[in-house]
Design an enzyme around this catalytic site. Structure first.
Site, PDB file in Angstrom:
ATOM      1  N   PHE A 213       0.863  -1.183   0.000  1.00  0.00           N
ATOM      2  CA  PHE A 213       0.000   0.000   0.000  1.00  0.00           C
ATOM      3  C   PHE A 213       0.901   1.235   0.000  1.00  0.00           C
ATOM      4  CE2 PHE A 213      -1.346  -3.414   2.900  1.00  0.00           C
ATOM      5  CZ  PHE A 213      -1.996  -4.123   1.901  1.00  0.00           C
ATOM      6  N   ASP A 215       2.075   4.430   0.517  1.00  0.00           N
ATOM      7  CA  ASP A 215       1.765   5.584   1.367  1.00  0.00           C
ATOM      8  C   ASP A 215       3.008   6.465   1.481  1.00  0.00           C
ATOM      9  OD1 ASP A 215       3.396   3.977   2.878  1.00  0.00           O
ATOM     10  OD2 ASP A 215       2.291   4.266   4.732  1.00  0.00           O
ATOM     11  N   ASP A 283       4.437  -5.568   3.725  1.00  0.00           N
ATOM     12  CA  ASP A 283       3.971  -4.202   3.978  1.00  0.00           C
ATOM     13  C   ASP A 283       3.864  -3.932   5.473  1.00  0.00           C
ATOM     14  OD1 ASP A 283       2.377  -1.682   2.789  1.00  0.00           O
ATOM     15  OD2 ASP A 283       1.425  -2.379   4.627  1.00  0.00           O
TER      16      ASP A 283
HETATM   17  N1  LIG Z   1       1.544   0.840   3.786  1.00  0.00           N
HETATM   18  C1  LIG Z   1       0.770   1.014   4.822  1.00  0.00           C
HETATM   19  N2  LIG Z   1       0.347   2.261   5.158  1.00  0.00           N
HETATM   20  C2  LIG Z   1      -0.447   2.394   6.231  1.00  0.00           C
HETATM   21  C3  LIG Z   1      -0.837   1.330   7.032  1.00  0.00           C
HETATM   22  C4  LIG Z   1      -1.653   1.846   8.032  1.00  0.00           C
HETATM   23  C5  LIG Z   1      -2.283   1.134   9.185  1.00  0.00           C
HETATM   24  N3  LIG Z   1      -2.612  -0.204   8.937  1.00  0.00           N
HETATM   25  C6  LIG Z   1      -3.053  -0.953  10.066  1.00  0.00           C
HETATM   26  C7  LIG Z   1      -3.370  -2.313   9.749  1.00  0.00           C
HETATM   27  C8  LIG Z   1      -2.862  -3.184  10.666  1.00  0.00           C
HETATM   28  C9  LIG Z   1      -1.935  -2.558  11.533  1.00  0.00           C
HETATM   29  O1  LIG Z   1      -2.157  -2.881  12.868  1.00  0.00           O
HETATM   30  C10 LIG Z   1      -2.049  -1.075  11.159  1.00  0.00           C
HETATM   31  O2  LIG Z   1      -2.546  -0.288  12.188  1.00  0.00           O
HETATM   32  C11 LIG Z   1      -1.721   3.229   7.828  1.00  0.00           C
HETATM   33  N4  LIG Z   1      -0.991   3.529   6.747  1.00  0.00           N
HETATM   34  C12 LIG Z   1      -0.637   4.829   6.193  1.00  0.00           C
HETATM   35  O3  LIG Z   1       0.458   5.341   6.977  1.00  0.00           O
HETATM   36  C13 LIG Z   1       0.401   6.767   6.998  1.00  0.00           C
HETATM   37  C14 LIG Z   1       0.139   7.240   8.415  1.00  0.00           C
HETATM   38  O4  LIG Z   1       1.287   7.488   9.070  1.00  0.00           O
HETATM   39  P1  LIG Z   1       1.290   8.461  10.361  1.00  0.00           P
HETATM   40  O5  LIG Z   1       1.067   9.865   9.837  1.00  0.00           O
HETATM   41  O6  LIG Z   1       2.649   8.226  10.951  1.00  0.00           O
HETATM   42  O7  LIG Z   1       0.194   7.971  11.253  1.00  0.00           O
HETATM   43  C15 LIG Z   1      -0.792   7.160   6.119  1.00  0.00           C
HETATM   44  O8  LIG Z   1      -0.385   7.326   4.769  1.00  0.00           O
HETATM   45  C16 LIG Z   1      -1.668   5.935   6.272  1.00  0.00           C
HETATM   46  O9  LIG Z   1      -2.618   5.855   5.218  1.00  0.00           O
HETATM   47  C17 LIG Z   1      -0.373   0.012   6.698  1.00  0.00           C
HETATM   48  O10 LIG Z   1      -0.648  -1.005   7.324  1.00  0.00           O
HETATM   49  N5  LIG Z   1       0.429  -0.064   5.598  1.00  0.00           N
END
Ligand SMILES: Nc1nc2c(c(CN[C@H]3C=C[C@H](O)[C@@H]3O)cn2[C@@H]2O[C@H](COP(=O)(O)O)[C@@H](O)[C@H]2O)c(=O)[nH]1
Length: 306
Positions: A213, A215, A283
């Protein structure tokens, strides 16, 4: 998902600002030694889960709003996940389709107990309205019906979401070509898979087709591992926290090269170590390490997609 893989490979092979470094991939794979650190979904203990359709509704609303936290230095994904969880525990109807269509910015802020406007608040509200409207129109108001209509195919779920909900159409045009990234649609499939542990609403026959994903955390982590290399101009923009325009070459390359690099890591793990790993697993490992490293510089783009 073939579109995501093919078009991000095109970007990686035509890039001007970001390089996917083969030696960096080799080294990262060697360092893992076949053991991707196992990170539990919800390792933070912040998500709502009741093993039923309300969890699906929660996750769909969560991933509708799962973007762009960085403009507010104090706001993070955790605030969103835990705020929506608490709201649902207080009122089981809070994410009903008719309620979603009536949300205001102030109500969302109050729900999350956030003392000031959220980043891109108007966009968040527009997307909630769109999701409520289309869920009601085509899926009896329930995200669980949307999931069930896809017959245990994560790829079909991503395609169905993209065709029904314009706000999930995470595409860009790069050097004249359309590029597909689908961050929030794919993470919804992954969240179902993780939350329901691959059973029930989280059972997919093709979870291996999902990519990472793209991000702003994972590219930063891949850069730290030496898998991505930046031009000196791009490196200085990122280090100085300057904004990068949504849809710019630099932004598309950062995201597309991240997807491509992790697909290459998967291939190498398969060839060298004989192991089939999921992008979902890679990821979560990269993301969990990335967010625990707040000093890691990341790119800053105002975007509704991530
Ligand atoms: N690639 C990827 N990006 C993810 C996540 C997640 C959360 N996934 C949940 C699923 C299970 C786990 O227990 C996680 O809690 C958020 N994001 C992205 O990160 C950024 C937020 O950053 P900050 O501003 O520091 O909070 C924002 O672009 C957000 O869209 C992920 O898993 N993979």
């Amino acid at each position: 998902m073939d579109q995501v893989k093919a078009t991000t490979a095109f970007v990686a092979n035509s890039s001007s600002h970001v390089v996917v470094d083969s030696a960096g991939i080799e080294k990262a794979v060697e360092n893992i030694q076949g053991k991707i650190p196992k990170i539990e979904w919800d390792f933070e203990g912040i998500h709502y889960f009741d093993n039923g359709p309300l969890t699906v509704q929660y996750l769909f609303v969560l991933d509708t709003l799962n973007f762009c936290f960085w403009p507010d230095k104090k706001l993070s994904y955790d605030d969103l996940a835990s705020g929506l969880k608490e709201a649902l525990e207080n009122d089981k109807s809070v994410f009903d389709a008719d309620h979603l269509q009536k949300f205001t910015g102030l109500q969302l802020r109050n729900l999350l107990k956030w003392p000031r406007p959220l980043p891109l608040e108007d966009e968040r509200i527009r997307l909630l309205h769109e999701v409520g409207f289309e869920l009601e129109r085509s899926f009896g108001g329930k995200a669980s019906n949307l999931v069930q209509s896809c017959g245990r195919s994560a790829a079909k779920l991503v395609a169905t979401i993209a065709s029904h909900f314009p706000g999930f159409r995470d595409h860009s045009v790069y050097k004249g070509h359309q590029i597909f990234l689908y961050k929030r649609a794919q993470i919804f499939a992954a969240d179902l898979y993780g939350a329901f542990k691959g059973q029930g609403y989280g059972e997919f026959n093709d979870i291996s087709s999902i990519t990472i994903f793209a991000d702003y955390i994972v590219p930063a982590m891949l850069w730290k591992l030496g898998v991505l290399k930046y031009s000196s101009a791009l490196a200085s923009i990122i280090e100085s926290n300057k904004e990068i325009a949504s849809g710019s070459e630099e932004e598309v390359e950062l995201r597309a090269c991240s997807i491509y690099a992790v697909e290459k890591m998967r291939d190498l793990i398969s060839v060298k170590l004989g192991k089939q790993v999921l992008s979902v697993e890679l990821d979560l490992w990269l993301w969990a390490y990335g967010v625990q490293n707040p000093s890691l510089p990341h790119h800053r783009t105002l975007s509704i997609y991530y």
